[in-house]
Scaffold this active site. Structure first.
Site: not given
Lengths: 461, 466
Positions: B106, B249, B251, B253
Site C-alpha cells: 500500500s 496511494d 496500490d 485504493d
C-alpha cells in the site's frame, strides 16, 4: 515436510527427481537461489532465461526457481511453457548468461528436473553443476536488498522461433510426414511449424497431454508402434517421434524402419551439409560406420566422450558441421549449437526435397553392423580403479586405444568400449563388429578381461 | 537464511507486511501460498485464484513464490499483472474467482512489500479466514498435490479494461464529459498509473500527469497521500488553474483531493462530500465509518435522513459492516471510500469518478462544496502506557467518567470514545506500540486542546495509581 535435499538429484548433466519426493517447489527455490548466486558471483552475469516443459509440475517448479533467482538480484526472462528448443532459442536471442529449462526429458510424468545451458547453446558442464549443488547443500546464498531484486520479464518464445524455421526451410515438394509428439512439449511447436513450412503433416499424439497417457515420453522403438502404423496408412515420406522436452528426435523411414541416431547422422552428413570440409563430432559410443561413411567424403571425424555437454562444447570449439550422440542427441550447428530436436526432421525433409529418392534407399547405402551391450556388476568404490587399470594394461597390449572416456579399443573389423557407469555400480561394455561371429569373439574376450580385473581389484581389497 | 517470523500473527490490519528479503521473503510467500491453497482446497476441488501486484521492485519475486505455493497445492493461478488493488478485487468478483491475491505494501516505503488477500467476492479476508490460514501456515501441514494434480498457471490481461468499464457504467459519463474538467493527477508512481489516466481520459478530462509512470523506487514522492507528500500536486493545481487535483496511494485504493485553489482536502471532508451526495440520491440509508471519523460525516448524512454505523478501525471491518447492513456508502478518513453498488472495498477510481459526477451535477467549484461541510477541530496525539496496563486503565477511565457531567455518551466499539456536548475524545490502545492513540474533536481549537490535556493528565495519574 522439511526433508534434507538428496545429493543424488544432481546428476552429470541435469537435476532430476520424483516430484514431491526428491524435488519440490522448496528445493527449486533453493536451486534458484544457488543458480542466481552462481551467475552473479562466478559468472559476473545478470540474467537467466527460464522456461518449462509441459509436465503438470513444471510451472510450480519454474515459479519457485524464479523466486530464488530474483531474490539474489539476477533478472529473469520467463518463456513459460514451451518446448526445449523454444526456450533455448529465445534465451540465446536475449543473450542470457544462463538458460534454465524445467524438464525431466524422456522420463515418466511423475518425474521432473532442470537443466542448464549457456546463452550460446553450450551445455552446462558437470563441474559447474556440482558448484551449484554445493551452494544448495550448504545453504550458501546471498539475498540482495529490496532495491536490487531481480525483475521478471515474460517473453514470447513461440513467434521468433517459428519465424526462424520458416525463414530457413522451404520445400518444393509436398512431403508427407507423420509427427509423433507423444502429447509432450513438442506439441507446442512442431505441428504449427511443420504446417507453416509446407509439410503435409499426419499428426500422432499431437494434442498436449501432460501426463503422457498415450505413449511414454521415451521414443524408443517399442513406444512407436502407433507412429509406424500411421505412416503405413498414409504413405508417408518419413516419420518423426520426439521425447518429452524435445531434445531428441527419432526418425522412421518410409518403410517403417526406425533409424538409430547414427543412421540419421550419416544421412545428414552425406546429403544435408552445405560444406564438405569440416569436423563432424561423434562420441565414443557411435557406430564405426559413421567414420567409414563420412570420412571419405572429406569430413574430419572427431571422437569425444559421452555427454551432450561435451558435444556442444566441442562443436563450438571446432566449428563442427554436425554432432552425433549415440543416445539420440544430434546437433546441426548451422542452426543451433544446442540439441534442438526439431531441426532433425526438417533437415531430413530438406534432403528428401532435394534428392528424388526415398529415405530408405539413403539409409541402406550404409551398412549396419551388429552391436552388443553388456553390464557387469562392480562395486562403486572399485569401478573407476578397474577402468584405470584396464586403460594401462590395454594401452600396452593394443595399438588403437582411446582412453578419453573409459577405454575403447579399435580393430579393423570392430571395436569395444568399456566404461564405468556414473550413477550405478556397473561397468558397461559396448561392442560393434562387421559380423556376428567377430562381435561374439571380441565382446567375450573383453568381458573376460574386465571380469578378471574386477576380481583382481576385489581380492586386493 | 534466517526466518524472522516469530510472532503468532502474520496478518495485520491490511494483510502481511514486511521489509523485502528480511521478514517479507520468498520462503514466507511460498509457504503462505501453500497454506492458503490448503485452506481453499478444503472446500473447493479446483480453486481458481487471481493474482496481481502493485509497482514495487520485489513484486515479481514474491508473486512467483506465492504462485508456486498455490500451484503446488492444486490451485490454478491466473496472473492479471500490475493492477491497482481495487481492480484485482473487482476482477475476482466479476470473473468469479475463488480468491484474490495482491502483492502490495500500500502506502509503505519502497523497501516494504506485502501480501493481501480477498475472498471470492473480492472483499478482504475476514479475521477468521486469516487465522485459519495462519494456523495452517505455522503447522506446516500443507496438502501438497500429486504430480498430476498440480495447478495450472495462466495470464489474463483484461482486468484493467473490465474494471474501467465497470467504473464508467456506474457514473453519469455524459454529464461528466460535458464538464471537460482539468484534473491534475498524481499517482505517486504506483499501480494507479495503469488505471487513473485512462479513466480520466475516457471521462473527457484534460489531465496533467504527475508521477504517473509505475516505478517501484517511488522517485516522485512518498506513497502515502498526506499533505507533506502532495506539495507538488497542490502547487501544480493552482499553477495550471485546474478544476482539482487528486493523489493516490501505492496500490490505488485511496484517493485524496486538492481543491481548485491548490488546498489539501482532508479525507473526512471528501468522505463527507461524497456521503452527502450519495445519501441525497438515496434519500437517506445507512452509512458506515470507523470511530475515528470526524462528526462532519454524521452531520451531512443526518441532514439527508441517513444514519451512521461506527466500527473499529480497518477497512475490511467497515466493508463487512456495510455488507451486513446493506449500507449505501462508507469509508475512512484517509481517503478510502467504499461504493457498495460497485464493490465492498476501498476504491480510488470510483471515488475520482464520483467526485467528477458531483462537480458535474453541482456546477460549482470544489472549494465551495467543501466549505459547506461542517468544520471541526481534530487533534491527534498519543499517551505512553505499558501494554499490560492498557485494559485496566481503560476500565478505570470508564468508571471515572460514567458519572461525569460533561460526558453524554460512552462508546466501546474500538478503545474508549467519550462524547461531550460539542465534541468527543477517543483513546485507542495501539496494537503494536505501548501507547494510546488519542483523537479529540471539538468545535474550537482551544476546546480540543483543553480536552486533550485533561485526558492526558487523567491517564497519567491513573497510571501512577495502577
Amino acid at each position: 515436510m522439511k526433508q534434507p535435499i538428496s545429493k543424488l538429484i544432481f546428476r552429470a548433466y541435469d537435476i532430476r527427481g520424483l516430484y514431491n519426493k526428491d524435488i519440490s517447489p522448496e528445493i527449486f527455490y533453493k536451486i534458484g537461489l544457488a543458480a542466481g548466486t552462481y551467475v552473479k558471483h562466478t559468472m559476473q552475469g545478470k540474467q537467466i532465461s527460464v522456461g518449462g516443459d509441459i509436465r503438470q509440475s513444471s510451472q510450480s517448479l519454474a515459479h519457485a526457481f524464479i523466486a530464488g533467482v530474483t531474490a539474489t538480484g539476477v533478472h529473469i526472462h520467463h518463456t513459460g511453457t514451451t518446448s526445449f528448443g523454444q526456450t533455448l532459442f529465445t534465451g540465446g536471442k536475449l543473450k542470457a548468461d544462463l538458460i534454465a529449462f524445467v524438464t525431466a526429458s524422456h522420463l515418466p510424468p511423475e518425474w521432473n528436473g532442470i537443466k542448464f545451458y549457456y546463452g550460446d547453446g553450450v551445455g552446462f558442464p558437470e563441474e559447474n553443476l556440482m558448484a551449484i549443488r554445493d551452494l544448495v547443500l550448504r545453504d550458501s546464498f546471498e539475498l540482495t536488498s529490496w532495491d536490487h531484486i531481480g525483475q521478471v520479464t515474460p517473453v514470447d518464445a513461440k513467434k521468433g522461433y517459428k519465424e526462424f524455421f520458416t525463414s530457413q526451410f522451404k520445400f518444393k515438394k509436398k512431403l508427407t510426414v507423420a509427427l509423433d509428439c507423444g502429447g509432450a512439449s513438442m506439441t507446442l511447436s512442431a505441428p504449427e511449424i511443420f504446417t507453416s513450412v509446407g509439410l503435409h503433416m499426419i499428426p500422432v499424439y499431437c494434442d498436449p497431454d501432460p501426463s503422457f497417457s498415450k505413449r511414454p515420453s521415451d521414443p524408443k522403438p517399442k513406444n512407436l508402434t502407433t507412429l509406424v502404423s500411421a505412416m503405413k496408412d498414409n504413405a508417408c515420406d518419413f516419420g518423426v517421434a520426439f521425447d518429452g522436452d524435445g531434445d531428441r528426435a527419432v526418425i522412421v523411414d518410409n518403410t517403417g524402419q526406425i533409424l538409430s541416431a547414427d543412421q540419421t547422422g550419416i544421412v545428414i552428413g552425406r546429403y544435408g551439409l552445405k560444406k564438405n570440409k569440416g569436423t563432424i563430432i561423434v562420441n565414443v559410443e557411435c557406430s564405426k560406420s559413421v567414420k567409414e561413411q563420412l570420412e571419405p567424403l572429406g569430413y574430419q571425424i572427431k571422437q569425444i566422450q559421452v555427454g551432450h555437454t561435451f558435444l556442444t562444447l566441442e562443436a563450438k570449439q571446432t566449428k563442427a558441421l554436425l554432432g552425433i550422440e549415440s543416445s539420440g542427441h544430434l546437433i546441426i550447428p548451422e542452426y543451433f549449437l544446442f540439441d534442438d530436436a526439431l531441426v532433425v526432421p526438417l533437415k531430413i525433409a530438406q534432403i528428401l526435397d532435394n534428392i528424388k529418392r526415398p529415405l530408405h534407399d539413403l539409409v541402406m547405402e550404409s551398412p549396419s553392423y551388429p552391436t552388443r551391450k553388456e553390464e557387469l556388476e562392480c562395486a562403486d568404490d572399485i569401478k573407476f580403479d578397474v577402468i584405470e587399470r584396464l586403460k594401462q594394461d590395454l594401452s600396452k597390449e593394443f595399438e588403437q586405444v582411446n582412453t578419453m572416456d573409459g577405454v575403447r579399443i579399435d580393430f579393423k573389423e570392430g571395436w569395444v568400449l568399456i566404461r564405468a557407469s556414473n550413477t550405478s555400480p556397473i561397468i558397461r561394455l559396448t561392442a560393434e563388429a562387421d559380423t556376428t561371429a567377430i562381435l561374439q569373439d571380441l565382446s567375450t574376450r573383453f568381458m573376460k578381461k574386465t571380469q578378471e580385473m574386477i576380481q583382481q581389484k576385489k581380492t586386493a581389497l | 537464511m534466517k526466518e524472522y517470523i516469530a510472532m503468532t500473527r502474520l496478518f495485520g490490519t491490511n494483510g502481511i507486511r514486511g521489509v523485502v528479503n528480511q521478514d517479507m521473503n520468498s520462503t514466507l510467500a511460498l509457504e503462505m501460498g501453500q497454506a492458503w491453497g490448503t485452506y481453499l482446497k478444503k472446500t473447493i476441488p479446483r480453486p481458481k485464484c487471481a493474482i496481481g501486484t502493485d509497482a514495487r521492485l520485489s513484486n515479481q519475486m514474491l508473486k512467483s513464490a506465492i504462485t508456486a505455493g498455490f500451484l503446488s497445492t492444486g490451485c490454478d493461478v491466473i496472473d492479471v499483472g500490475l493492477v491497482p488493488t481495487p481492480t484485482l478485487q473487482y476482477t475476482v468478483k466479476e470473473k468469479q474467482f475463488d480468491a484474490g491475491i495482491i502483492i502490495t505494501a500500500s502506502h509503505n516505503p519502497p523497501q516494504f512489500n506485502g501480501i493481501k488477500g480477498t475472498a471470492d467476492d473480492g472483499t478482504e479476508l475476514t479475521k477468521n479466514v486469516e487465522e485459519a490460514i495462519e494456523q495452517i501456515y505455522f503447522s506446516k501441514l500443507f496438502a501438497l498435490s500429486d504430480w498430476n494434480d498440480v495447478g495450472s498457471y495462466s495470464t489474463w490481461d483484461g482486468a484493467i479494461e473490465l474494471y474501467i468499464k465497470g467504473v464508467l457504467s456506474r457514473v453519469d459519463v455524459t454529464s461528466i464529459k460535458k464538464q471537460q474538467s482539468h484534473v491534475v493527477l498524481d499517482c505517486g508512481n504506483g499501480a494507479g498509473s495503469l488505471v487513473a489516466p485512462l479513466l480520466l481520459k475516457k471521462l473527457g478530462c484534460v489531465v496533467t500527469e504527475l508521477n504517473c509512470e509505475p516505478d517501484g523506487t517511488f522517485p516522485g514522492r512518498h506513497s502515502e497521500p498526506v499533505p507533506e507528500n502532495l506539495t507538488l500536486l497542490m502547487k501544480k493545481v493552482s499553477e495550471t488553474h485546474a478544476s482539482f487535483g487528486v493523489g493516490l496511494d501505492g496500490d490505488a485504493d485511496r484517493a485524496i483531493f486538492v481543491d481548485e485553489n491548490g488546498s489539501y482536502i482532508w479525507g473526512d471532508k471528501s468522505l463527507s462530500l461524497v456521503g452527502k451526495y450519495i445519501t441525497q440520491k438515496t434519500k437517506g440509508g445507512i452509512t458506515v465509518t470507523p470511530v475515528t471519523t470526524s462528526t462532519c460525516f454524521e452531520d451531512v448524512v443526518r441532514q439527508n435522513k441517513g444514519s451512521v454505523v461506527y466500527t473499529k478501525v480497518g477497512s475490511p471491518i467497515v466493508a463487512g459492516v456495510m455488507k451486513k447492513n446493506h449500507a449505501v456508502f462508507g469509508g475512512e478518513e484517509n481517503g478510502g471510500l467504499i461504493f457498495p453498488k460497485f464493490q465492498f472495498c476501498r476504491d480510488s477510481a470510483m471515488a475520482l469518478a464520483t467526485l467528477l459526477e458531483i462537480l458535474a451535477t453541482e456546477k460549482r467549484p470544489l472549494s465551495e462544496l467543501i466549505a459547506e461541510i461542517p468544520s471541526y477541530e481534530m487533534l491527534k496525539t498519543k499517551i505512553a502506557c505499558p501494554n499490560e496496563k492498557k485494559e485496566r486503565i481503560v476500565n478505570q477511565l470508564v468508571e471515572e467518567m460514567k458519572n461525569h457531567q460533561e460526558i453524554t455518551d460512552i462508546d466501546r466499539t474500538d478503545g474508549l470514545k467519550l462524547y461531550m456536548k460539542d465534541g468527543w475524545v477517543l483513546m485507542r490502545p495501539s496494537g503494536t506500540e505501548p501507547i494510546f492513540r488519542v483523537y479529540v474533536e471539538a468545535k474550537e481549537k482551544h476546546q480540543a486542546e483543553r480536552v486533550a490535556l485533561f485526558y492526558k493528565n487523567l491517564v497519567e495519574s491513573l497510571m501512577q495509581r495502577a
